[in-house]
Enzyme design. Structure first.
Site, short mmCIF file in Angstrom:
data_model
loop_
_atom_site.label_atom_id
_atom_site.label_comp_id
_atom_site.label_asym_id
_atom_site.label_seq_id
_atom_site.Cartn_x
_atom_site.Cartn_y
_atom_site.Cartn_z
N GLU A 19 10.68 -3.10 12.72
CA GLU A 19 11.92 -2.75 12.01
C GLU A 19 13.13 -3.02 12.91
O GLU A 19 14.10 -3.66 12.51
CB GLU A 19 11.89 -1.28 11.58
N ASP B 22 0.81 -1.22 0.00
CA ASP B 22 0.00 0.00 0.00
C ASP B 22 0.85 1.27 0.00
O ASP B 22 0.35 2.36 0.26
CB ASP B 22 -0.97 0.00 1.19
#
Lengths: 252, 252
Positions: free
Chosen positions: A224, A137
């Site tokens: 992350e 996205d």
């Protein structure tokens, strides 16, 4: 007259083919760096157009291999047909997410399946490669792939429109574009890795040096750092800055 | 040894150049159809990524010229810089929208400015061309441009995710893929032109045959028909169906 044109066309084609063969021989493909893009995807009404956008963008990037992992029990015809029509080199996988709806993290099992495929299908050390996690996205400027192609261990760069801010990412010292001194981030800026999934890439060799490195479902909004700390980085300050010393933040 | 490689490289380059010159001569560029894409755009936080997506897509299309018209009193640096970096052939224009906020139509002045530019900058009849209105918040499969390239007067095809439906557009008779017999549309299906702005393209010659044809701010949700009726179509049934008899509705 028409047959003369045909003869010329055949000659032109032959010349092009000969030239391309020469170039191919001279370009030594073993030196090429492949960018392995790992993209988790799941069904919703906008899935197909989002994937089309990514295919269009990746079509503009050289030496790219796209690993698309569906969040589904079986591979769907929608994604299989889409990938067969997209001209980008790709691998189609599937992996299910945990059933427990209390998990607020998406994509971990899928990203792990992508890394597992790399560990099983790449011969360690034989191919220079970069791993990048690109969600379906987001929008990607094709130039970012050349920014990451020459990284040594891991690189980062600013990204636009994330975490409620017009941009987020690394900041380098004035006059020292190769040294990261801080990060601008709206969400938890004091995290050791205050960067977005789209803001970093790593050397594929790290997947072999750290064969257990993986994403999880525990560290909300810190996936992350979860991965980067497992592949040897103490903080995001150790990453190599890209985009002209982190300065090329798009005007948005 | 190194100099031998250099000589080979020069030979390879020469062969490629010679081949390309031959192909260029033979390809008769006067036969090429240019697709003129008219895109109104206005400032918002997602403007730049949306434009990047379009640039990526249009980069994959041959013979395309992108006319980007900003809704602004002056051209902005954001769009000017973006277009200078995008490798697609383009023209940058600006046109303001009416101040009156009661207008519920966007983009008419900008699309009209794009058509005006074509009327002033194309030599009528000298160049085969197609006009397509592509808003900057849609997704385009690059193959749709080849679908429209060979139209005679005007063509239409189904589009996905529009008007609250997973798709909208033309329907052909069974066994007659070249004849449109109806349309599937969620919004006002009985309109003479029940199609979306992204669902049609016309021959650029029509802009000269009908020099006053334009969009307006009166016909809410019927801008497509407003233009198409002015360039000679009585209804959308007269358009040429594309996408394999309107059957290639994406699985979405």
């Amino acid at each position: 007259m028409r047959s003369a044109v045909k003869v010329k066309a055949v000659w032109a084609l032959l010349l092009i083919i000969l030239g391309l063969i020469f170039v191919r021989i001279l370009s030594r493909p073993s030196d090429a760096v492949t960018i392995y893009v790992i993209t988790p995807t799941f069904y919703r009404i906008t899935q197909k157009p989002e994937l089309v956008r990514l295919c269009n963008t990746f079509s503009l990037v050289e030496n790219i291999h796209w690993i698309v992992i569906e969040d589904s029990v079986n591979k769907t015809d929608l994604v299989a047909n889409f990938l067969s029509e997209c001209k980008v080199s790709s691998t189609h996988l599937n992996a299910v997410s945990p059933k427990d709806k209390n998990y607020h993290i998406k994509g971990s099992n899928q990203r792990n399946a992508g890394m597992q495929w790399l560990r099983e299908n790449i011969v360690k050390g034989q191919q220079r490669g970069v791993v990048y996690f690109a969600d379906d996205d987001n929008t990607y400027d094709p130039r970012i792939f050349n920014e990451m192609r020459n990284l040594r261990q891991g690189a980062t760069w600013p990204v636009g429109i994330v975490g409620g801010s017009s941009w987020e990412g690394c900041i380098t010292a004035p006059g020292e574009p190769s040294r990261i001194v801080g990060f601008w981030a709206g969400y938890k800026p004091r995290r050791s890795f205050p960067i977005d999934m789209a803001a970093f890439a790593i050397n594929v060799d790290l997947l072999f040096t750290y064969p257990n490195a993986s994403f999880d479902y525990k560290h909300v909004e810190q996936q992350e750092g979860t991965l980067l700390s497992q592949v040897g980085f103490k903080s995001a300050l150790e990453l190599e800055p890209r985009a002209n010393g982190c300065s090329k933040v798009s005007q948005i």
